[in-house]
Design an enzyme around this catalytic site. Structure first.
Site, short mmCIF file in Angstrom:
data_model
loop_
_atom_site.label_atom_id
_atom_site.label_comp_id
_atom_site.label_asym_id
_atom_site.label_seq_id
_atom_site.Cartn_x
_atom_site.Cartn_y
_atom_site.Cartn_z
N GLY A 234 -89.54 24.22 22.11
CA GLY A 234 -88.61 23.10 21.85
C GLY A 234 -87.13 24.39 21.59
O GLY A 234 -86.54 24.90 22.69
N ILE B 247 -78.58 13.60 20.80
CA ILE B 247 -77.61 13.88 22.11
C ILE B 247 -77.63 12.19 22.65
O ILE B 247 -76.40 11.87 23.02
CB ILE B 247 -78.73 14.71 22.52
CG1 ILE B 247 -79.01 16.27 22.47
CG2 ILE B 247 -77.84 14.59 23.90
CD1 ILE B 247 -77.55 17.09 22.19
N CYS C 277 -88.31 8.61 19.85
CA CYS C 277 -86.65 9.46 19.84
C CYS C 277 -86.01 8.52 18.80
O CYS C 277 -85.92 7.40 18.65
CB CYS C 277 -85.42 9.09 21.12
SG CYS C 277 -84.18 10.26 20.83
N ASN D 3 -92.03 9.00 25.90
CA ASN D 3 -91.71 8.71 24.16
C ASN D 3 -90.77 7.63 23.95
O ASN D 3 -90.20 6.47 24.31
CB ASN D 3 -89.45 9.86 24.52
CG ASN D 3 -88.96 10.25 24.00
OD1 ASN D 3 -89.44 9.93 22.64
ND2 ASN D 3 -87.28 10.62 23.59
N LEU E 59 -79.65 10.99 24.44
CA LEU E 59 -80.38 10.73 25.96
C LEU E 59 -79.86 10.95 27.03
O LEU E 59 -79.80 9.54 27.88
CB LEU E 59 -81.43 9.50 25.84
CG LEU E 59 -82.93 9.52 24.34
CD1 LEU E 59 -83.42 8.46 24.32
CD2 LEU E 59 -83.88 10.64 24.81
#
Ligand code: FAD
Ligand code: FMN
Ligand code: FES
Lengths: 311, 264
Positions: free
Chosen positions: A272, A78, A137, A134, A80
């Protein structure tokens, strides 16, 4: 056998000072900002909601395609996409604040100072209960993952966030490191209140007819049932290495996977990808944990967490 | 948006490889608007992670019908569904076609529907509920891809067909009969376009609408993760007062004003 009405098991857990009514949270990036699924999964039933990753400035994310289903999993890139910390507070906090659910804000940055600034901005915002940092990622070119695969960088990010917030902080670790215990210990020493793992595993899918990568970003992160046993082992190792609570993430799609994490030593779990297939899965997992505790005559989470029998 | 366990009522061939699947659904069937979609949670294949999105073709009285083509592992597994089987239904999802208020003082502009393949599905629900009858232009590779035309005709809509192999209707793409009709229209004729089908078709309709100063509403098909706006997998570039922004096809769409779409 006579049935006695045993009191219902107490599912409450405390993570870095934050009390959750049960150990089941929904994972960052898979539950939006809560509003999207609220019609079908009452937010007040969740242990906590972890919102989509937030950065200092708005971020457009990657080109499309961003997501592909593979047997037993998903590969996503994606990138972020998010409205930035100010946009998040203005657009989504008014809704979240009115729900009886602890809100954990997942934060990320391209530089350490960005993490620190986002953390400082969120400190004191009503309704924000904790920060998930995070550092793992796989989907942005710079930052993110780099912090999560280098010990000194991981510790430096956590220390910078620690210095800028009074909120409980839980760094989210990358799975693709050679010694997860060392990372868990490094972030604990840097001031983390808990540690969450795992993020998605770096992965890639190729369309053999066109010989092109399926994702516009070329590679992405694998999530879902395929990564669950990997995550269980990493959670087990991390939980043995630190004193702070561990949060198990990866491939939870029913009570059994959640129980595996808890038995391996996690104090809480996150769901998730499974939200996409069954938006009410979190409710099922919470119910399933309670059932299990009744069947095994456990009254509190203390009986369950880390109860692994190793010969 | 609701999550229901629904039961298969009917499952029948619709022509070509397409099937019509009718599900019992109390709450979703009664709430759905033309152009909205549902997502099906399939029991098979067992390792599928995602639900599958389908436009609602017909709905009402506790029944909801989708029109689908088996193209991959999920839709092929759907072929085995029998009356009485249950599956998980999530919907209604997204924003559909704008519908004129039924008590409007003036009748709406002439509706012109343009469809390719399963694109007739959301347009059929629109045709059933639209306060004015209009025209349907439908195209496909062969006659086997032309579906539901008699159902539209039975509602009193004028149907024009084109196939690329000439096996049914005019020879060529759907734009062939559409352009013939447009050329015969009065210069200042006003109508609204509604389209669903492959991106090329939608773009062609958008261009014709723009050229004629008409409005076009197009329904996009994007690979989805959540289908509810949470994951940001399905995004499409949109013009927002000169600025380019992402729209979520599942939540902000799937129907968009064609003038807002950045065609790539
Ligand atoms: C809003 C919307 C409405 C739709 N309405 C209809 C309809 O009325 N009738 C119909 O036959 N089909 C419709 N589709 C397409 C349908 O969702 C896909 O054909 C279906 O998901 C394919 O699943 P599969 O497992 O057979 O294919 P696979 O290729 O095995 O699927 C793998 C993944 O890709 C996704 N995918 C594959 N093809 C498409 C596609 N064309 N569009 C979106 N996702 C895709 C699947 O959902 C799945 O996540 C619609 C799609 C969208 C987004
Ligand atoms: C579509 C998608 C988007 C995600 N976005 C984020 C994110 O913004 N921040 C983050 O820390 N993790 C993100 N993740 C990772 C998940 O939070 C989780 O760690 C991972 O998917 C493993 O859990 P699962 O197997 O239950 O999906 C995302 C995962 C998916 C599938
Ligand atoms: S499919 Fe998840 S946001 Fe559209």
């Amino acid at each position: 056998m006579t049935k006695t009405a045993a009191p219902p098991p107490d599912l409450a857990v405390t993570i870095g000072g934050l009390r959750l009514r049960n150990p089941v949270m929904v994972a960052s990036g898979t539950f939006g900002y809560g509003v999207e699924y609220a019609d079908v999964m009452p937010l007040a039933e969740l242990g906590a909601i972890v919102v989509k990753g937030i950065s200092l400035a708005p971020c457009a994310g990657n080109a499309t395609p961003r997501l592909v289903e593979v047997p037993g999993g998903l590969v996503n890139a994606i990138g972020l996409q998010n409205p930035g910390v100010e946009g998040f507070i203005a657009q989504y906090m008014p809704f979240l604040r009115r729900r009886a659910v602890p809100v954990v804000v997942n934060i990320w940055g391209r530089r350490i100072e960005e993490y620190a600034e986002v953390a400082a901005r969120l400190d004191g915002v009503p309704g924000v209960h904790a920060l998930e940092v995070n550092i793992s990622c796989p989907n942005i070119k710079d930052g993110g993952h780099v912090f999560g695969t280098r010990l000194d960088a991981a510790a430096a990010v956590v220390a910078a966030v620690r210095a800028n917030t009074r909120l409980p902080i839980m760094p989210k670790l990358a799975p693709n490191v050679s010694d997860i215990a060392a990372f868990a210990q490094a972030v604990e020493a840097a001031g983390a209140d808990a540690v969450a793992l795992i993020n998605s595993y770096p992965a890639m899918v190729i369309d053999v007819e066109t010989r092109r990568p399926v994702l516009a970003n070329v590679s992405g992160g694998l999530s879902g049932p395929a990564i669950h046993p990997i995550a269980v082992k990493l959670v087990y190792e991390a939980a043995r290495a630190v004193q702070i609570p561990v949060i198990g993430i990866g491939g939870v799609s029913g009570p059994r996977e959640a129980l595996e994490f808890l038995i391996a030593g996690a104090s809480a779990v996150q769901i998730g990808s499974a939200n996409f297939g069954d938006p009410a899965v979190a409710g099922r997992v919470i119910e399933g944990i309670a059932d299990y505790m009744r069947r095994h005559a456990m009254s509190s989470m203390r009986d369950l967490i880390g109860s692994l029998n190793v010969l | 948006m609701q999550l229901e366990t629904s039961t298969v009522m009917e499952h029948e061939l619709a022509g070509g490889d397409y099937r019509l699947l009718t599900l019992a659904s109390q709450r979703i069937a009664d709430a759905v608007l033309p152009g909205q979609f549902v997502s099906l949670g399939l029991a098979a294949p067992a390792d599928a992670i995602l639900r599958r999105p389908f436009s609602v073709c017909d709905a009402g009285a506790g029944r909801l019908t989708i029109l689908y083509k088996p193209v991959g592992r999920g839709t092929r597994a759907m072929l085995a569904l029998r009356a009485g089987d249950s599956l998980s239904l999530l919907g209604p999802l997204g924003h559909g076609f704008p519908m004129p208020p039924s008590d409007a003082a003036q009748p709406p502009l002439l509706p012109v529907l343009v469809a390719g393949g399963y694109g007739v599905a959301p347009l059929y629900l629109l045709a059933r509920r639209y306060p004015r009858r209009g025209l349907l232009f439908v195209g496909g590779a062969t006659g086997r891809d032309i579906l539901m035309t008699s159902a539209f005709a039975a509602l009193g809509w004028e149907v024009h067909v084109a196939t690329e192999d000439g096996s049914l209707g005019e020879h060529g793409r759907v734009t062939t009969p559409l352009d013939t009709w447009l050329a015969a229209c009065e210069v200042d004729a006003k109508h609204d376009f509604f389209a669903c089908g492959p991106t090329g078709l939608l773009h062609a309709v958008a261009q014709r609408a723009a050229a004629g100063g008409q409005r076009a509403w197009v329904s996009l098909d994007r690979h989805m993760g959540c289908g509810v706006g949470a994951c940001l997998a399905c995004v499409q570039r949109l013009n927002n007062d000169g600025e380019k922004v992402w729209g979520r096809v599942c939540k902000d769409g799937p129907v968009f004003d064609a003038a807002r779409i950045v065609w790539e």
